[in-house]
Design an enzyme around this catalytic site. Structure first.
Site, PDB file in Angstrom:
ATOM      1  N   THR A   3       3.492  26.064 -40.212  1.00 33.80           N
ATOM      2  CA  THR A   3       4.918  26.173 -40.520  1.00 33.80           C
ATOM      3  C   THR A   3       5.666  24.963 -39.966  1.00 33.80           C
ATOM      4  OG1 THR A   3       4.702  28.573 -40.388  1.00 33.80           O
ATOM      5  CG2 THR A   3       6.926  27.666 -40.357  1.00 33.80           C
ATOM      6  N   ASP A  52      -0.139  28.302 -29.050  1.00 34.39           N
ATOM      7  CA  ASP A  52      -0.981  27.617 -30.029  1.00 34.39           C
ATOM      8  C   ASP A  52      -1.308  26.204 -29.579  1.00 34.39           C
ATOM      9  OD1 ASP A  52       1.743  27.021 -30.316  1.00 34.39           O
ATOM     10  OD2 ASP A  52       1.562  26.567 -32.446  1.00 34.39           O
ATOM     11  N   THR A 108       9.364  13.242 -62.270  1.00 36.96           N
ATOM     12  CA  THR A 108       9.934  13.956 -61.123  1.00 36.96           C
ATOM     13  C   THR A 108       8.861  14.629 -60.280  1.00 36.96           C
ATOM     14  OG1 THR A 108      12.007  14.342 -62.314  1.00 36.96           O
ATOM     15  CG2 THR A 108      11.549  15.751 -60.408  1.00 36.96           C
ATOM     16  N   ASP A 115      -5.001  34.215 -33.980  1.00 37.43           N
ATOM     17  CA  ASP A 115      -3.917  33.268 -33.716  1.00 37.43           C
ATOM     18  C   ASP A 115      -2.768  33.579 -34.659  1.00 37.43           C
ATOM     19  OD1 ASP A 115      -2.793  30.742 -32.551  1.00 37.43           O
ATOM     20  OD2 ASP A 115      -2.879  30.161 -34.653  1.00 37.43           O
ATOM     21  N   VAL A 116      -1.641  33.976 -34.098  1.00 34.97           N
ATOM     22  CA  VAL A 116      -0.479  34.382 -34.890  1.00 34.97           C
ATOM     23  C   VAL A 116       0.482  33.210 -35.019  1.00 34.97           C
ATOM     24  CG1 VAL A 116       1.443  35.997 -35.095  1.00 34.97           C
ATOM     25  CG2 VAL A 116      -0.708  36.738 -34.025  1.00 34.97           C
ATOM     26  N   GLY A 117       0.681  32.765 -36.249  1.00 34.93           N
ATOM     27  CA  GLY A 117       1.671  31.740 -36.533  1.00 34.93           C
ATOM     28  C   GLY A 117       2.888  32.348 -37.198  1.00 34.93           C
ATOM     29  N   ASN A 118       3.885  31.524 -37.454  1.00 37.25           N
ATOM     30  CA  ASN A 118       5.104  32.029 -38.061  1.00 37.25           C
ATOM     31  C   ASN A 118       4.905  32.489 -39.501  1.00 37.25           C
ATOM     32  OD1 ASN A 118       7.373  31.586 -36.058  1.00 37.25           O
ATOM     33  ND2 ASN A 118       6.401  29.572 -36.050  1.00 37.25           N
ATOM     34  N   THR A 119       3.943  31.901 -40.197  1.00 35.13           N
ATOM     35  CA  THR A 119       3.698  32.239 -41.591  1.00 35.13           C
ATOM     36  C   THR A 119       2.417  33.047 -41.765  1.00 35.13           C
ATOM     37  OG1 THR A 119       4.813  30.212 -42.296  1.00 35.13           O
ATOM     38  CG2 THR A 119       3.419  31.305 -43.916  1.00 35.13           C
TER      39      THR A 119
END
Length: 258
Positions: free
Chosen positions: A132, A109, A184, A6-10
């Site tokens: 992502t 996806d 912070t 499975d190819v994701g953007n990241t």
């Protein structure tokens, strides 16, 4: 056993899966500049590191939201396994009844996750995929894919915050001890973790009002385990969901690929 990718953007998630169970799950960085040889070497190393030599695979399948990488990965998988992988596309049988304006626009996806959830869980259901982008899709009690939402992912939001504010530094994604931060870093952690959890809860509530029945809630994706435990809804985390969906789609289309 098949090799599911499975190819994701990241990240690229790959695993060996057989009868709904993953023998291993590994991740690579998505890089459109890599050659087929570079990907082939990485795939071979990862499969062998996980005691799954490439001669164990009887087939392969790829889903991708990065079109320009598909050809390279197909060639790499063929080189490593000897099998030409299927690619999830509108031409494949999925069993989903997609009720959106343009079904051809639905990301592979989202299709794969919904196919797996339909096989594993009661309908109606929602699938929350945290990568992502954070997506939530809804399938009604009749099994119809009704649509969903897309929002910036946790890391994308955090990177935008630190990039555009001079005094805020990059931090790890972990929950503070309480919602009201007194420094912070804890203020940022509260906003990132509790803020995303509250957003998911709120979106689930809004979406639930538009489908009949109480939905089963399933989450997947690399960041799910960092955020979902802080949601107020009862949400199942399934890290193997997309690989299971890929195997199901592979089996549905096996005769067409032979």
């Amino acid at each position: 056993m098949i090799l599911a990718i499975d190819v994701g953007n990241t990240n690229i998630v790959l695993g060996g899966i057989e009868n709904g169970s993953a023998a291993f799950i590994s991740r690579l960085s998505t890089d459109t500049k890599k050659t087929e040889d570079e990907y082939a070497v990485q795939i071979k190393i990862l499969t062998e590191l996980n005691s799954c030599p490439t001669d164990k695979f009887t087939g392969a399948i790829i889903s991708s939201v990065v079109p320009q990488i598909v050809g390279t990965l197909k060639a790499a998988v063929k080189k490593v396994t000897g099998h030409v992988p299927m690619v999830v596309s509108p031409g494949l049988k999925t069993g989903l009844d997609i009720k959106i304006d343009n079904p051809a626009q639905l990301g592979s996806d989202l299709v794969v996750g919904a196919v797996a959830a339909a096989a594993l869980y009661p309908k109606p259901f929602m699938v929350i995929d945290m990568g992502t982008a954070t997506t939530i899709c809804a399938v009604d009690k009749k099994g119809c894919y009704r649509g969903g939402i897309i929002v910036p992912g946790v890391r994308v939001a955090m990177e935008s915050l630190t990039k555009n504010t001079a005094q805020l530094q990059s931090i790890g994604i972990e929950a503070p001890k309480k919602a009201i931060g007194t420094n912070t870093i804890d203020c940022m952690r509260s906003g990132i973790v509790f803020g995303n959890a509250a957003m998911i809860d709120g979106l689930i509530d809004r979406m639930s009002r538009e489908i009949d029945g109480t939905p089963t809630l399933i989450a997947t994706g690399g960041l799910a385990s960092s955020i979902i435990p802080y949601c107020t809804h009862d949400i199942i985390i399934n890290d193997e969901l997309l690989l299971i969906g890929l195997e199901l789609i592979f089996k549905k289309n096996l005769s067409n690929n032979q």
